[in-house]
Design an enzyme around this catalytic site. Structure first.
Site, PDB file in Angstrom:
ATOM      1  N   ASP A 187       0.877  -1.192   0.000  1.00  0.00           N
ATOM      2  CA  ASP A 187       0.000   0.000   0.000  1.00  0.00           C
ATOM      3  C   ASP A 187       0.905   1.230   0.000  1.00  0.00           C
ATOM      4  OD1 ASP A 187      -2.373   1.591   0.203  1.00  0.00           O
ATOM      5  OD2 ASP A 187      -2.108   1.750   2.367  1.00  0.00           O
ATOM      6  N   SER A 188       0.287   2.385  -0.210  1.00  0.00           N
ATOM      7  CA  SER A 188       1.054   3.628  -0.149  1.00  0.00           C
ATOM      8  C   SER A 188       1.423   3.978   1.293  1.00  0.00           C
ATOM      9  CB  SER A 188       0.226   4.769  -0.745  1.00  0.00           C
ATOM     10  OG  SER A 188      -1.028   4.827  -0.085  1.00  0.00           O
ATOM     11  N   CYS A 213      -4.580  -1.592  -1.885  1.00  0.00           N
ATOM     12  CA  CYS A 213      -4.803  -0.168  -2.133  1.00  0.00           C
ATOM     13  C   CYS A 213      -5.757  -0.062  -3.316  1.00  0.00           C
ATOM     14  CB  CYS A 213      -3.460   0.473  -2.472  1.00  0.00           C
ATOM     15  SG  CYS A 213      -3.585   2.188  -3.011  1.00  0.00           S
ATOM     16  N   GLU A 220      -3.546   8.218   8.497  1.00  0.00           N
ATOM     17  CA  GLU A 220      -2.100   8.105   8.764  1.00  0.00           C
ATOM     18  C   GLU A 220      -1.782   8.725  10.130  1.00  0.00           C
ATOM     19  OE1 GLU A 220       0.645   6.877   6.952  1.00  0.00           O
ATOM     20  OE2 GLU A 220      -0.675   5.966   5.463  1.00  0.00           O
ATOM     21  N   CYS A 224     -11.226   2.881  -0.039  1.00  0.00           N
ATOM     22  CA  CYS A 224      -9.808   3.186   0.161  1.00  0.00           C
ATOM     23  C   CYS A 224      -9.436   2.425   1.415  1.00  0.00           C
ATOM     24  CB  CYS A 224      -9.603   4.690   0.372  1.00  0.00           C
ATOM     25  SG  CYS A 224      -7.931   5.110   0.934  1.00  0.00           S
ATOM     26  N   HIS A 249      -7.388   2.876   3.621  1.00  0.00           N
ATOM     27  CA  HIS A 249      -7.160   3.692   4.823  1.00  0.00           C
ATOM     28  C   HIS A 249      -8.453   3.950   5.609  1.00  0.00           C
ATOM     29  CE1 HIS A 249      -3.233   4.711   3.097  1.00  0.00           C
ATOM     30  NE2 HIS A 249      -2.925   5.348   4.210  1.00  0.00           N
TER      31      HIS A 249
HETATM   32  N1  DGL Z   1      -4.841   3.267   0.617  1.00  0.00           N
HETATM   33  C1  DGL Z   1      -4.989   3.769  -0.700  1.00  0.00           C
HETATM   34  C2  DGL Z   1      -6.291   3.297  -1.321  1.00  0.00           C
HETATM   35  O1  DGL Z   1      -6.834   2.302  -0.935  1.00  0.00           O
HETATM   36  C3  DGL Z   1      -4.809   5.217  -1.004  1.00  0.00           C
HETATM   37  C4  DGL Z   1      -4.106   6.159  -0.126  1.00  0.00           C
HETATM   38  C5  DGL Z   1      -3.367   7.229  -0.894  1.00  0.00           C
HETATM   39  O2  DGL Z   1      -3.971   8.189  -1.394  1.00  0.00           O
HETATM   40  O3  DGL Z   1      -2.159   7.056  -0.991  1.00  0.00           O
HETATM   41  O4  DGL Z   1      -6.786   3.893  -2.249  1.00  0.00           O
END
Ligand code: DGL
Length: 264
Positions: free
Chosen positions: A11-12, A75, A153, A189, A191
């Protein structure tokens, strides 16, 4: 199959932990490397070309270095943009993350579904196709809530959650035509499930949330069935970013059983 070969979860940032958490409940003995591209965070505000090049390049290098048995792109942004391309270039099985529109369509009673994703995700044809296939008879209201990525985050670094980002996302969906009837929200997402308590508080008790984590975990179990696992080398997390900053996340990662943090 080398029993030490890891499952690579990518993931990012910390969002993929929501997928890893679902996976470790089903496969507690699987060796795992959690890779956070913190040098590239956030993905959601980048262009398609940038995300595709970055994700394909990194996953190529990571798969050479770690020889994973399977890669999970945990992600939505990276998956909806780069999944097909990565699958074409790498031999290893790749599991992606798909916005949970299909289960949401089965769950909604009012027929109005909200979807929160990053800006890059909500504009994808991939999402249009899911809507056409599974929610054509529903109303799907999308909102690009890129601000929630930073809020998640921060939360995992023990910092206060940005309530304004939560309120902005919720009131944006509520103020769209039909938005007052939303009873189901897709967290598109990885997150965002980290903020589900805050989102639930703001949406109120009549809204249910759905994300893809459990489905992805089950898919990984299916693809690795009958494979031997040895977790003696442990599970660890790596980052493309600054290692000092990464260690601020050590207490959080430890609660997920990821005791060792390294730089990729
Ligand atoms: N966790 C990522 C997702 O599911 C995105 C987070 C980011 O913008 O880096 O889309």
């Amino acid at each position: 199959m080398d029993q030490n070969a890891p499952i690579l979860i990518f993931d990012s940032g910390v969002g993929g932990l929501t997928v890893y958490d679902a996976l470790r409940k089903l496969l507690p003995d699987a060796p795992v490397i959690y890779a956070a591209d913190l040098a590239g965070l956030p993905y959601g505000t980048k262009s398609e070309a940038e995300i595709a090049a970055r994700v394909a390049g990194l996953l190529g290098r990571m798969s050479e270095r770690y020889q994973p048995r399977l890669i999970c792109i945990a992600c939505n942004t990276a998956s909806t943009i780069a999944l097909a391309m990565v699958r074409e270039t790498l031999e290893v099985p790749i599991v992606g993350t798909v916005p949970a529109i299909k289960p949401a369509a089965a769950m909604t009673k009012t027929g109005v579904i909200g979807l929160l994703g990053t800006a890059a995700t909500v504009r994808q044809a991939y999402v249009d196709n899911l809507e056409a296939e599974f929610a054509a008879d529903k109303r799907l209201l999308r909102y690009a809530a890129s601000g929630l990525v930073g809020a998640a985050e921060a939360k995992l670094r023990g910092q206060p959650v940005d309530r304004a980002a939560i309120e902005t996302a919720v009131s944006a969906l509520r103020s769209m035509q039909g938005g007052e009837d939303i009873d189901t929200v897709v967290l598109a997402c990885t997150h965002f499930p980290l903020l589900v308590d805050e989102l639930a508080e703001s949406f109120g008790p009549d809204v249910q949330f759905v994300d893809g984590a459990n489905g992805i975990a089950r898919r990984i179990v299916y693809l690795t069935q009958d494979q031997p696992f040895d977790r003696t080398l442990g599970a660890r997390a790596v980052t493309t970013g600054d290692i000092e900053e990464f260690t601020l996340l050590a207490p959080t990662f430890a609660t997920y059983g990821l005791e060792r943090l390294d730089r990729f």
